[in-house]
Design an enzyme around this catalytic site. Structure first.
Site, PDB file in Angstrom:
ATOM      1  CB  VAL A 133      -0.974  -0.001   1.205  1.00 23.55           C
ATOM      2  CG1 VAL A 133      -1.843   1.245   1.194  1.00 23.55           C
ATOM      3  CG2 VAL A 133      -1.850  -1.251   1.185  1.00 23.55           C
ATOM      4  CB  VAL A 184     -13.649  -0.399   5.888  1.00 23.74           C
ATOM      5  CG1 VAL A 184     -14.796  -1.357   5.549  1.00 23.74           C
ATOM      6  CG2 VAL A 184     -13.402  -0.379   7.385  1.00 23.74           C
ATOM      7  N   GLY A 193      -0.892 -10.488  -3.733  1.00 24.15           N
ATOM      8  CA  GLY A 193      -0.706  -9.380  -2.781  1.00 24.15           C
ATOM      9  C   GLY A 193      -1.963  -8.975  -2.036  1.00 24.15           C
ATOM     10  CD  GLU A 217      -4.160  -8.138   6.300  1.00 23.76           C
ATOM     11  OE1 GLU A 217      -3.502  -7.476   7.099  1.00 23.76           O
ATOM     12  OE2 GLU A 217      -4.702  -7.631   5.299  1.00 23.76           O
ATOM     13  CG  ASP A 267      -8.738  -8.079   7.015  1.00 22.57           C
ATOM     14  OD1 ASP A 267      -7.923  -7.200   7.333  1.00 22.57           O
ATOM     15  OD2 ASP A 267      -9.480  -7.987   6.015  1.00 22.57           O
ATOM     16  CE  LYS A 270     -10.430  -5.023   5.653  1.00 25.63           C
ATOM     17  NZ  LYS A 270     -10.123  -5.987   4.581  1.00 25.63           N
ATOM     18  N   GLY A 325      -5.473  -4.830  -2.617  1.00 24.05           N
ATOM     19  CA  GLY A 325      -4.544  -4.615  -3.728  1.00 24.05           C
ATOM     20  C   GLY A 325      -3.902  -3.241  -3.638  1.00 24.05           C
TER      21      GLY A 325
HETATM   22  N1  HSE Z   1      -6.014  -8.870   3.449  1.00 25.53           N
HETATM   23  C1  HSE Z   1      -6.992  -7.887   3.205  1.00 25.53           C
HETATM   24  C2  HSE Z   1      -8.053  -8.468   2.278  1.00 25.53           C
HETATM   25  C3  HSE Z   1      -6.369  -6.680   2.564  1.00 25.53           C
HETATM   26  O1  HSE Z   1      -7.792  -9.541   1.720  1.00 25.53           O
HETATM   27  O2  HSE Z   1      -9.122  -7.907   2.151  1.00 25.53           O
HETATM   28  C4  HSE Z   1      -7.269  -5.487   2.473  1.00 25.53           C
HETATM   29  O3  HSE Z   1      -7.684  -5.040   3.723  1.00 25.53           O
END
Ligand code: HSE
Length: 407
Positions: free
Chosen positions: A12, A127, A182, A185, A196, A200, A298
């Protein structure tokens, strides 16, 4: 000219630097001033970067630089991000972050420090990656009472489930592919175990209901138990399996919040959100359903939201954007066993469906060789757990249980 810094040059962070350099003219036209990256914090060397001379390994060079007014934290994780962000806010700098773990764990405190210091703490990228959701909920939908938010909030698991559904790809192969692309996490357990997505939905719920909701208060299940057989049976029932983060406001004012895989009816808008895309439905009492859709993970999609927050901070160096929620103690959240849901079960055993029907009442079923699956009517989850125990006591093996979402 506004001088900014970026902490972290991973997926990022490098995307944010790239956009700030390649879209310089466009951003200048929008802001009326140049945004210049003065420092990038990373422990690694990047000799091939066009701004290689601006890298530093020393956080104090950013903290103590009075010219740097806005800092993007894109390192991820709690440590040292939490300490750094607090010190930056207290030093009078605005901070933007894509770090959902940080916001879910310390959002109320960091927003409160930002308010005290009259600076901004923005986290659009935390998010939904490139999807605008924090700002629309905080501004455009502010006239609504939010009855419900439900979404596909994790790109990695949605990518894995889509590969399983569309190509019958085994779970591990699909996860490897998501890592190569990519989306995952650093520790993909956070994706596949649902943490994750939970972080969110906690951020969205805190925003919607004004009190911080901590991930530890939210019942969370991941997708590691989902098999290709479940995917096939779900299709027999006209559904696809998706990992859903969901929060609902109940009539008594309490909140029902969960992160779990669910069977989603194919006619639902969320059923057709595939691969790394995210989709978030916000049900407002005035608007009805509003659905947000786009790339939830991404490099450039997420960096786009980070840069938008940087621009917003640059536009509001002297005033605070109103984004705030108070701390919370979880007392407004119901126990997940009180929640009402229909269920899907995959089972094995002699006369399994007859036994299931006598316990659960009306069921819809499907059979394959020696395994079968059925769905129940809606019931309180705690009652479901008792009936499932009773089914086991009758010699039926329960191979899998998944909620059926009324989405
Ligand atoms: N690992 C997270 C996903 C990255 O796959 O959504 C974005 O927050």
């Amino acid at each position: 000219m506004v001088q900014v810094a970026i902490m972290g040059h991973g997926v990022v962070g490098s995307g944010a630097a790239e956009i700030l350099l390649t879209h310089k003219q466009q951003l200048f036209a929008n802001l009326g001033e140049e945004i210049r990256i003065k420092k990038i914090l990373d422990l690694r060397e990047f000799p091939d970067s066009p701004i290689a001379d601006r890298f530093t390994k020393d956080f104090d060079e950013i903290l103590n630089d009075l010219e740097i007014r806005v800092v993007a934290e894109v390192m991820g994780g709690i440590n040292p991000a939490y300490d750094y962000v607090k010190r930056l806010l207290k030093a009078g700098k605005s901070v933007v972050t894509s770090n959902k773990e940080l916001v879910a764990a310390h959002g109320a405190e960091l927003l409160s420090i930002a308010a005290q210091e009259n600076v901004n703490f923005l986290f659009e990228a935390s998010v939904g990656g490139g999807i605008p959701i924090i700002r629309p909920m905080n501004q455009c939908l502010v006239a609504n009472i939010v009855d419900e938010v439900a979404g596909i909030l994790n790109g990695t698991t949605n990518f894995i489930l889509t590969k399983m559904i569309e190509e019958s790809m085994p779970f591990d192969d699909a996860l490897r592919l998501a890592q190569e692309l990519g989306f995952a996490e650093r520790n993909p357990e956070a994706d596949i175990e649902g943490h994750d997505a939970c972080r969110k939905i906690c951020i969205l719920a805190s925003l919607a209901y004004g009190k911080h909701i901590y991930p530890k208060s939210v019942h969370t299940e991941g997708i590691t138990g989902i098999t290709l057989e479940d995917v096939r049976f779900a299709s027999d029932f006209g559904c696809v399996i998706k990992l859903i983060g969901r929060v609902k406001k109940l009539k008594d004012g309490r909140i029902d919040i969960i992160t779990a895989p669910m069977l989603v009816p194919c006619k639902s808008q969320l059923a057709n959100i595939d691969y790394e895309f995210n989709g978030i439905m916000v049900r407002g009492d005035c608007t009805g359903d509003v659905v947000f859709y786009g790339k939830g993970a991404g490099k450039l999609p997420t960096a786009s939201a980070v840069v938008a927050d940087i621009v917003d901070c640059c536009q509001h160096l002297k005033e605070r954007r109103f984004l705030f929620w108070a701390d919370g103690d979880g007392s407004n959240i119901i126990d997940y066993r009180e929640s009402v849901t229909a269920m899907y079960l995959r089972v094995k055993g002699e006369n399994a469906l007859e036994k299931a029907a006598s316990l659960f009442g009306e069921i819809e079923s499907s059979e394959e060789a020696d395994v079968c699956a059925f769905t129940t009517a809606k019931m309180v989850y705690g009652d479901f757990l008792e009936k499932a125990e009773a089914l086991k006591a009758e010699g039926v093996e329960i191979l899998s249980t998944i909620r059926v979402g009324d989405l």
